[in-house]
Design a protein around this motif. Structure first.
Motif, short mmCIF file in Angstrom:
data_model
loop_
_atom_site.label_atom_id
_atom_site.label_comp_id
_atom_site.label_asym_id
_atom_site.label_seq_id
_atom_site.Cartn_x
_atom_site.Cartn_y
_atom_site.Cartn_z
N UNK A 211 -31.41 6.52 73.91
CA UNK A 211 -30.94 7.29 75.15
C UNK A 211 -29.64 6.38 75.83
N UNK A 212 -29.95 4.98 75.73
CA UNK A 212 -29.01 4.25 76.41
C UNK A 212 -27.55 4.38 75.63
N UNK A 213 -27.52 4.80 74.62
CA UNK A 213 -26.43 4.80 73.63
C UNK A 213 -25.77 6.16 73.65
N UNK A 214 -26.58 7.33 73.91
CA UNK A 214 -26.27 8.67 73.61
C UNK A 214 -25.53 9.27 74.36
N UNK A 215 -24.56 10.10 74.05
CA UNK A 215 -23.66 10.73 74.93
C UNK A 215 -23.60 12.26 74.58
N UNK A 216 -23.37 12.98 75.82
CA UNK A 216 -23.48 14.43 75.92
C UNK A 216 -22.78 15.09 74.61
N UNK A 217 -23.38 15.93 73.86
CA UNK A 217 -22.77 16.63 72.98
C UNK A 217 -22.92 16.04 71.59
N UNK A 218 -23.35 14.63 71.56
CA UNK A 218 -23.96 14.16 70.16
C UNK A 218 -25.13 14.33 69.79
N UNK A 219 -25.61 14.27 68.54
CA UNK A 219 -26.70 14.40 68.22
C UNK A 219 -27.74 13.15 68.15
N UNK A 220 -28.97 13.31 68.18
CA UNK A 220 -29.87 12.32 67.82
C UNK A 220 -30.59 12.58 66.53
N UNK A 221 -30.59 11.72 65.69
CA UNK A 221 -31.16 11.92 64.24
C UNK A 221 -32.42 11.28 64.28
N UNK A 222 -33.40 11.71 63.49
CA UNK A 222 -34.61 10.89 63.46
C UNK A 222 -34.98 11.02 61.90
N UNK A 223 -35.31 9.83 61.49
CA UNK A 223 -35.96 9.82 60.25
C UNK A 223 -37.51 9.81 60.50
N UNK A 224 -38.13 10.75 59.95
CA UNK A 224 -39.76 10.74 60.18
C UNK A 224 -40.59 10.08 59.33
N UNK A 225 -39.88 9.50 58.23
CA UNK A 225 -40.63 8.79 57.29
C UNK A 225 -39.80 7.65 56.91
N UNK A 226 -39.54 6.67 57.92
CA UNK A 226 -38.67 5.46 57.80
C UNK A 226 -39.19 4.63 56.54
N UNK A 227 -40.51 4.55 56.27
CA UNK A 227 -41.14 3.65 55.47
C UNK A 227 -41.05 4.20 54.04
N UNK A 228 -40.75 5.53 53.83
CA UNK A 228 -40.88 6.10 52.52
C UNK A 228 -39.88 5.83 51.55
N UNK A 229 -40.14 5.48 50.18
CA UNK A 229 -39.25 5.06 49.31
C UNK A 229 -38.28 6.30 48.71
N UNK A 230 -37.02 5.95 48.51
CA UNK A 230 -36.07 7.01 48.01
C UNK A 230 -36.84 7.77 46.86
N UNK A 231 -36.90 9.05 46.97
CA UNK A 231 -37.28 9.74 45.82
C UNK A 231 -38.95 10.27 46.02
N UNK A 232 -39.52 9.95 47.28
CA UNK A 232 -40.79 10.01 47.19
C UNK A 232 -41.44 11.49 46.94
N UNK A 233 -40.56 12.29 47.25
CA UNK A 233 -41.28 13.81 46.97
C UNK A 233 -41.30 14.08 45.68
N UNK A 234 -40.06 13.61 45.01
CA UNK A 234 -39.89 13.98 43.42
C UNK A 234 -41.42 13.11 42.75
#
Length: 392
Positions: A244-267
Motif C-alpha cells: 500500500x505504501x507503493x500503490x498509486x490510485x488507478x494502478x493494480x495490485x497483483x497477487x501470487x496466490x502460490x508463490x512457492x509453487x514450481x513452474x508447470x505445477x498444474x500440468x
C-alpha cells in the motif's frame, strides 16, 4: 508576558521527539518537550499490539520510501538497531525476535515509554503535555512557542509532531503547516501501511472476509511475500499493508496466490493426479473458500485430465499474477504511517536541520522518510531523533 527560556524546544513527544530530547538533555542542553496529547508516546503504546515492535535488525536504507532514497543513510548508519537494543537491554527490558527481524517487548510497550522518559529525566528534560501549541514565531535568532497559556523561547526548535495517520490518537498535519510557515516544502502526504478497499468485479472477494493466506503481493516494482487477509472492505494483512505504501490510485495490485509453487505445477498435477479437480488442487495449498472462489473464477470445471495443458498454463499464470483494482484505501484513519512529509531536499541528512532556517529541525514521521512494516519506522524515529539531539 515574558517567555521562559530554554536551549531547545522539541514539539511532539512521540518516539523521535523523546529520543531527541533525551540525547540533547544528556549533553547538558536545557530542553523543553511539549505535546498536545494528555500523555507521551501514544503511538508507541498501541504499536505491535501493545508490545511495541521497537526496531528491525535487518534495517537498511532500502527499507525506506522517500523522494531522496539516500537521505536516510547517514542517520541510520550512526544510530543502529544494535544501539537501541543495547539501550533496551540496559533497562532490563525482556524482548524477542519475531519473523523477518522484528523485535518486540516480551511485556508491554509501556516499558519503552518509561525507558525514554527515564532517559529524558537523566538529561533534566522538562516534559509538558495536554495543551495546544497555538503559535510559533521566529525573531532575533529565537523561536517563540505558545503552549496553552505559557510562552517559551529557545535558540533551537525541533518539529517531531509526526504525520496525520491515526487521527484518533491525536495525529494532525501540524508539522506540515509549521514547515510551510518557515518556507520548507512538503511532499504530498498519503496514507501508508494501510488496508485497501475493493469495488467493481473485485467485490466478490469481500465474501471471503476473515480468510488469510501466504502470498506475494506486488504494486509497481515492490513485492512482499507475507500473509494477505480478505476483509469486508477489501484487502489487508502484512503483504497488502507493505505494498500500500507503493500503490498509486488507478494502478493494480497483483497477487501470487502460490508463490512457492514450481513452474508447470498444474500440468504436473494433471499427469500425477488426473482425476483431481482444480478446486482440489488449489485446496491442497489454500483455505477451502479461497480455493473454491479462485476455481470458480478460473472456470475450468471437471477433472484436470479434461483440460488442455495450455488452459492449465493460463490458469497457473493467472494465479501467479491475479490482478486486483483497489478503488482506494481505508485512509489516514487506519494508516499506520504517512508517506510524504517535510521534503528532505530542505534538510541536512547529517543533523536534520533546515538548510534555510538555522536551528530549525525536523525528525521522525514528519519527514519524507517512510519505513516498511515491522519496526523500521521506529528505527528511523530513533536514528533521526538521535542525529538532531546531538547538535541542538
Amino acid at each position: 508576558m515574558s517567555a521562559t527560556e530554554y536551549d531547545a524546544v522539541v514539539l511532539g513527544a512521540g518516539a523521535a521527539g523523546l529520543m531527541c530530547a533525551a540525547v540533547a538533555g544528556q549533553r547538558g542542553r536545557r530542553v523543553l518537550l511539549l505535546d498536545h496529547a494528555d500523555q507521551v508516546g501514544k503511538k508507541i503504546l498501541i504499536s505491535g499490539g501493545g508490545r511495541c515492535n521497537f526496531t528491525n535488525v535487518h534495517t537498511r536504507p532500502e527499507n525506506y520510501i522517500s523522494a531522496n532514497p539516500h537521505f536516510a543513510k547517514s542517520a541510520l548508519a550512526r544510530y543502529t538497531p544494535a544501539d537501541f537494543i543495547a539501550l533496551v537491554q540496559a533497562y532490563g527490558i525482556n524482548y524477542h525476535e519475531k519473523t523477518l527481524g522484528q523485535m518486540f517487548c516480551d511485556g508491554s510497550a509501556k516499558q519503552i515509554v518509561a525507558m525514554l522518559l527515564d532517559e529524558c529525566a537523566k538529561g533534566g528534560v522538562d516534559v509538558r503535555c495536554g495543551q495546544p501549541v497555538s503559535d510559533v514565531t521566529h525573531a532575533d535568532d529565537k523561536f517563540g512557542v505558545r503552549f496553552g497559556d505559557a510562552n517559551f523561547a529557545a535558540a533551537s526548535l525541533v518539529i517531531a509532531t509526526g504525520g496525520p495517520s491515526i487521527p484518533k490518537m491525536g495525529a494532525t498535519g501540524f508539522a506540515y503547516d509549521l514547515a510551510r510557515q518557515f518556507g520548507l516544502k512538503v511532499v504530498e502526504p498519503r496514507p501508508a501501511l494501510v488496508p485497501m478497499t475493493l469495488g467493481g468485479d473485485d467485490v466478490l472477494f469481500r465474501e471471503l472476509s476473515g480468510i488469510a493466506a501466504p502470498v506475494e503481493a506486488r504494486a509497481g516494482k515492490a513485492a512482499f511475500r507475507e500473509a494477505a487477509l480478505f476483509t469486508h472492505k477489501g484487502l489487508s494483512g502484512p503483504a497488502i499493508l507493505q505494498v500500500s505504501s507503493y500503490w498509486r490510485h488507478g494502478e493494480p495490485v497483483t497477487i501470487d496466490f502460490l508463490p512457492e509453487a514450481p513452474s508447470g505445477w498444474l500440468a504436473d498435477a494433471k499427469r500425477t493426479r488426473p482425476r483431481t479437480t482444480l478446486r482440489a488442487a488449489l485446496g491442497a495449498s489454500l483455505p477451502d473458500r479461497l480455493a473454491e472462489t479462485l476455481a470458480e473464477r478460473l472456470a475450468l470445471p471437471g477433472e484436470l485430465a479434461a483440460q488442455t495443458d495450455r488452459k492449465l498454463a493460463d490458469a497457473e499464470a493467472r494465479l501467479a499474477r491475479w490482478p486486483f483494482h483497489p478503488n482506494g484505501t481505508e485512509g489516514f484513519a487506519k494508516a499506520e504511517v504517512t508517506v510524504g512529509g517535510i521534503s528532505t531536499a530542505g534538510l541536512s541528512s547529517q543533523t536534520m536541520m533546515a538548510k534555510t532556517v538555522p536551528n530549525l529541525y525536523a525528525v521522525g514521521e514528519a519527514v519524507d522518510v517512510t519505513g516498511w512494516l515491522g519496526g523500521y519506522n521506529f528505527q528511523w524515529a530513533w536514528a533521526s531523533g538521535h542525529a538532531a539531539g546531538q547538535v541542538i
